[in-house]
Design a protein around this motif. Structure first.
Motif, mmCIF file in Angstrom:
data_model
loop_
_atom_site.group_PDB
_atom_site.id
_atom_site.type_symbol
_atom_site.label_atom_id
_atom_site.label_comp_id
_atom_site.label_asym_id
_atom_site.label_seq_id
_atom_site.Cartn_x
_atom_site.Cartn_y
_atom_site.Cartn_z
ATOM 1 N N MET A 21 43.560 72.081 81.186
ATOM 2 C CA MET A 21 43.446 71.838 82.614
ATOM 3 C C MET A 21 44.831 71.541 83.163
ATOM 4 O O MET A 21 45.585 70.756 82.588
ATOM 5 C CB MET A 21 42.527 70.643 82.850
ATOM 6 C CG MET A 21 42.545 70.148 84.260
ATOM 7 S SD MET A 21 40.887 69.797 84.763
ATOM 8 C CE MET A 21 40.552 71.212 85.745
ATOM 9 N N VAL A 23 46.722 70.514 86.846
ATOM 10 C CA VAL A 23 46.534 70.060 88.221
ATOM 11 C C VAL A 23 47.912 69.976 88.863
ATOM 12 O O VAL A 23 48.795 69.281 88.381
ATOM 13 C CB VAL A 23 45.833 68.679 88.276
ATOM 14 C CG1 VAL A 23 45.722 68.197 89.711
ATOM 15 C CG2 VAL A 23 44.471 68.735 87.612
ATOM 16 N N ALA A 54 36.731 65.617 85.046
ATOM 17 C CA ALA A 54 36.529 66.842 84.256
ATOM 18 C C ALA A 54 35.282 66.704 83.393
ATOM 19 O O ALA A 54 34.447 67.613 83.344
ATOM 20 C CB ALA A 54 37.760 67.121 83.389
ATOM 21 N N ARG A 71 33.269 79.605 86.609
ATOM 22 C CA ARG A 71 34.541 78.901 86.443
ATOM 23 C C ARG A 71 35.231 78.640 87.783
ATOM 24 O O ARG A 71 35.730 77.562 88.038
ATOM 25 C CB ARG A 71 35.468 79.679 85.519
ATOM 26 C CG ARG A 71 36.679 78.867 85.129
ATOM 27 C CD ARG A 71 37.646 79.614 84.265
ATOM 28 N NE ARG A 71 37.025 80.095 83.051
ATOM 29 C CZ ARG A 71 37.714 80.593 82.036
ATOM 30 N NH1 ARG A 71 39.024 80.671 82.106
ATOM 31 N NH2 ARG A 71 37.105 81.037 80.964
ATOM 32 N N GLN A 75 36.154 75.015 89.356
ATOM 33 C CA GLN A 75 37.517 74.651 89.749
ATOM 34 C C GLN A 75 37.573 74.146 91.185
ATOM 35 O O GLN A 75 38.241 73.149 91.473
ATOM 36 C CB GLN A 75 38.461 75.849 89.581
ATOM 37 C CG GLN A 75 38.850 76.103 88.178
ATOM 38 C CD GLN A 75 39.786 77.275 88.000
ATOM 39 O OE1 GLN A 75 40.038 77.628 86.880
ATOM 40 N NE2 GLN A 75 40.306 77.898 89.025
ATOM 41 N N SER A 76 36.863 74.809 92.093
ATOM 42 C CA SER A 76 36.905 74.357 93.489
ATOM 43 C C SER A 76 36.210 73.008 93.658
ATOM 44 O O SER A 76 36.671 72.168 94.427
ATOM 45 C CB SER A 76 36.327 75.405 94.435
ATOM 46 O OG SER A 76 34.962 75.610 94.184
ATOM 47 N N GLU A 79 38.694 70.441 92.327
ATOM 48 C CA GLU A 79 39.802 70.218 93.265
ATOM 49 C C GLU A 79 39.349 69.355 94.446
ATOM 50 O O GLU A 79 40.058 68.458 94.885
ATOM 51 C CB GLU A 79 40.357 71.551 93.763
ATOM 52 C CG GLU A 79 41.604 71.399 94.600
ATOM 53 C CD GLU A 79 42.247 72.739 94.926
ATOM 54 O OE1 GLU A 79 42.927 72.794 95.962
ATOM 55 O OE2 GLU A 79 42.077 73.706 94.163
ATOM 56 N N ASP A 96 44.334 73.510 91.084
ATOM 57 C CA ASP A 96 43.928 73.146 89.730
ATOM 58 C C ASP A 96 43.501 74.413 89.009
ATOM 59 O O ASP A 96 43.096 75.385 89.636
ATOM 60 C CB ASP A 96 42.815 72.093 89.729
ATOM 61 C CG ASP A 96 41.486 72.631 90.188
ATOM 62 O OD1 ASP A 96 40.589 72.760 89.354
ATOM 63 O OD2 ASP A 96 41.341 72.927 91.388
ATOM 64 N N LEU A 97 43.621 74.389 87.706
ATOM 65 C CA LEU A 97 43.327 75.571 86.909
ATOM 66 C C LEU A 97 42.682 75.153 85.603
ATOM 67 O O LEU A 97 43.189 74.275 84.901
ATOM 68 C CB LEU A 97 44.619 76.344 86.628
ATOM 69 C CG LEU A 97 44.511 77.603 85.797
ATOM 70 C CD1 LEU A 97 43.656 78.656 86.493
ATOM 71 C CD2 LEU A 97 45.892 78.153 85.507
ATOM 72 N N ILE A 98 41.544 75.768 85.291
ATOM 73 C CA ILE A 98 40.878 75.562 84.011
ATOM 74 C C ILE A 98 41.075 76.855 83.223
ATOM 75 O O ILE A 98 40.791 77.942 83.717
ATOM 76 C CB ILE A 98 39.370 75.292 84.203
ATOM 77 C CG1 ILE A 98 39.179 73.993 84.978
ATOM 78 C CG2 ILE A 98 38.666 75.237 82.858
ATOM 79 C CD1 ILE A 98 37.735 73.745 85.394
ATOM 80 N N ARG A 99 41.557 76.730 82.007
ATOM 81 C CA ARG A 99 41.787 77.929 81.201
ATOM 82 C C ARG A 99 41.591 77.609 79.715
ATOM 83 O O ARG A 99 41.469 76.452 79.334
ATOM 84 C CB ARG A 99 43.171 78.498 81.459
ATOM 85 C CG ARG A 99 44.265 77.533 81.156
ATOM 86 C CD ARG A 99 45.627 78.145 81.427
ATOM 87 N NE ARG A 99 46.598 77.161 81.006
ATOM 88 C CZ ARG A 99 47.503 76.624 81.785
ATOM 89 N NH1 ARG A 99 47.600 77.023 83.019
ATOM 90 N NH2 ARG A 99 48.321 75.722 81.331
#
Length: 142
Positions: A21, A23, A54, A71, A75-76, A79, A96-99
């Motif tokens: 994650m 941010v 999270a 996904r 994420q939204s 955020e 923010d990014l989940i990967r």
């Protein structure tokens, strides 16, 4: 500034999920003195809350939702929650990014198998339509 960590959480089915994650945030210049004086170690304060949010958010979804379908929605939602909590303190979440979502291997294989099976009827339907069109083009009845 960017906060980036590897997080473990449990899905609604109780499956462990590991993901990265990131941010991205900035401090409102007009509230910077307040951030530094009130929160002291604001980065640690943020990390605790980010991890907590999270875990709470991931616990609302099935593994398949995280892996394939939702996904972007997750994420939204994440955020939005962070922004609601951090903005009053002068910390503005910009992205923010989940990967790199890692599921247990058996769960991942089951999801991939279901995904392949769900695509087969569509593929067969598409092939049937194409065949019907070719027959009609030749003047044959379908």
């Amino acid at each position: 500034m960017v906060w980036e960590k590897h997080i473990k959480a449990l899905t609604s089915e109780g499956l462990p999920v590991y993901f990265d994650m990131a941010v991205q945030y900035k401090i409102d210049p007009s509230k910077a003195p307040q951030v530094y004086s009130t929160l002291k170690n604001y980065e640690l304060w943020m990390e605790i809350r980010i991890r907590s949010h999270a875990r709470d958010i991931v616990a609302q979804y099935k593994a398949e939702d995280l892996y394939i379908q939702k996904r972007g929605f997750i994420q939204s939602d994440f955020e939005k929650r962070l922004d609601e909590e951090f903005r009053p303190y002068g910390i503005i979440i910009t992205a923010d990014l989940i990967r790199n979502i890692d599921l247990p291997e058996t769960a991942e294989q089951a999801i991939q198998a279901r995904f392949r099976l769900s695509r087969k009827p569509r593929e067969c339907s598409t092939l049937s339509r194409r065949k019907s069109l070719r027959l009609r083009e030749r003047g044959l009845r379908v």
